[in-house]
Scaffold this active site. Sequence first.
Site, short mmCIF file in Angstrom:
data_model
loop_
_atom_site.label_atom_id
_atom_site.label_comp_id
_atom_site.label_asym_id
_atom_site.label_seq_id
_atom_site.Cartn_x
_atom_site.Cartn_y
_atom_site.Cartn_z
CE1 TYR A 53 122.86 7.23 47.93
CE2 TYR A 53 120.84 8.12 48.86
CZ TYR A 53 121.98 8.29 48.10
OH TYR A 53 122.23 9.50 47.53
CB SER A 211 128.11 17.20 50.16
OG SER A 211 129.19 17.30 51.08
N PRO A 212 125.71 19.73 51.56
CG PRO A 212 123.77 20.13 52.79
CD PRO A 212 124.46 19.06 52.00
CG LEU A 213 126.18 21.57 56.44
CD1 LEU A 213 125.75 21.13 57.83
CD2 LEU A 213 126.23 23.10 56.36
N GLY A 215 130.60 17.62 54.00
CA GLY A 215 130.97 16.52 54.87
C GLY A 215 131.09 16.89 56.33
N GLY A 216 130.38 17.94 56.75
CA GLY A 216 130.40 18.37 58.14
C GLY A 216 131.42 19.44 58.45
CG LEU A 218 131.24 24.44 55.12
CD1 LEU A 218 130.46 24.59 53.81
CD2 LEU A 218 132.06 25.69 55.38
N GLY A 219 129.93 22.63 59.48
CA GLY A 219 128.94 22.46 60.55
C GLY A 219 129.47 22.75 61.94
N GLY A 220 130.50 23.61 62.05
CA GLY A 220 131.04 23.94 63.36
C GLY A 220 132.05 22.93 63.86
#
Length: 330
Positions: A53, A211-213, A215-216, A218-220
Amino acid sequence: MEYTRLGRSGLSVSRLVLGTMNFGPETSEKDSHLIMDRALDLGINFFDTANVYGARLGEGVTEQIIGRWFAGGDGRRERTILATKAYLPTGDWPNDSRLSALHIRRACDASLRRLGTDYIDLYQMHHVDRDTPWDEIWEAFQVLRQQGKVIYFGSSNFAGWHLAQAQEAARSRHFLGLISEQSIYNLMTRWIELEVLPAARHYGLGVIPWSPLHGGVLGGVLRKQREGGASRGNSGRSVDVLAKNGETIEAYENLCADLGEHPAHVGLAWLLAQEGVTGPIIGPRTVAQLEGALRALNVSLDPATLARLDELFPPPGTNGGRPAPEAYAW
């Protein structure tokens, strides 16, 4: 903060995991330190990083940022469960990657130097190495434990069959083996339910979703676009995902609005409700994003909501109402 055991081990970890991939490329060192300070204040004790990273080959920029934060003292190293990884290239030479005993030794020592610590709580294989024998890998890991450099071992991006191979090889050596598997997992990417989750449950491994969302997405993302705010849905893979799944994402955001909850919190809460999940990795770029994620711990999804989410994002591999892998055993 809620805590749970990491797999079958006795290690207690927070149910939200602080991901550090943004430290360096997206978030300044000063702000990264503020995020880690606040994470400990909030009770988040599980930090995840990797030796690659930081977006500069071989430098381990993110590990260096964490190491300088540890140097601040105040018991922060002792309060942190530190997870890092090895496998991906750290240089251009043939043995600068993968899981040979040589590379494992060099990679671990380099991570310890950058992190400014004499031990790693959870050392994870970033990917499976199909060319290195498991006896070689486990022997190298046993040496690290005997030297006191590593306490626990985990995997990342393994298939269910790889978990079985790893654990049976460890068992033959009378070694604890893996205690966790880190895998992509979210409402839109549920493939690990086919084999990885059942294997992890069987062997007592905690599952750490990255990556729970998605890549964003699922984040609205649609709401942010309508409001004219900055959105990750305007670039990268999110553009293609939205083009193919726009109606589903809109229905999801409408469901979240009916619940009175932010889509990101619902997506995290769904993962927290899945059997075998230790905690999703959140990757905040700001302290405000970190603090906002804690709401997910208090979101309770009733059976009707869970069923509706399954309608919007169908689980893979069901057959006759039976979940995988039993769905195959007709």
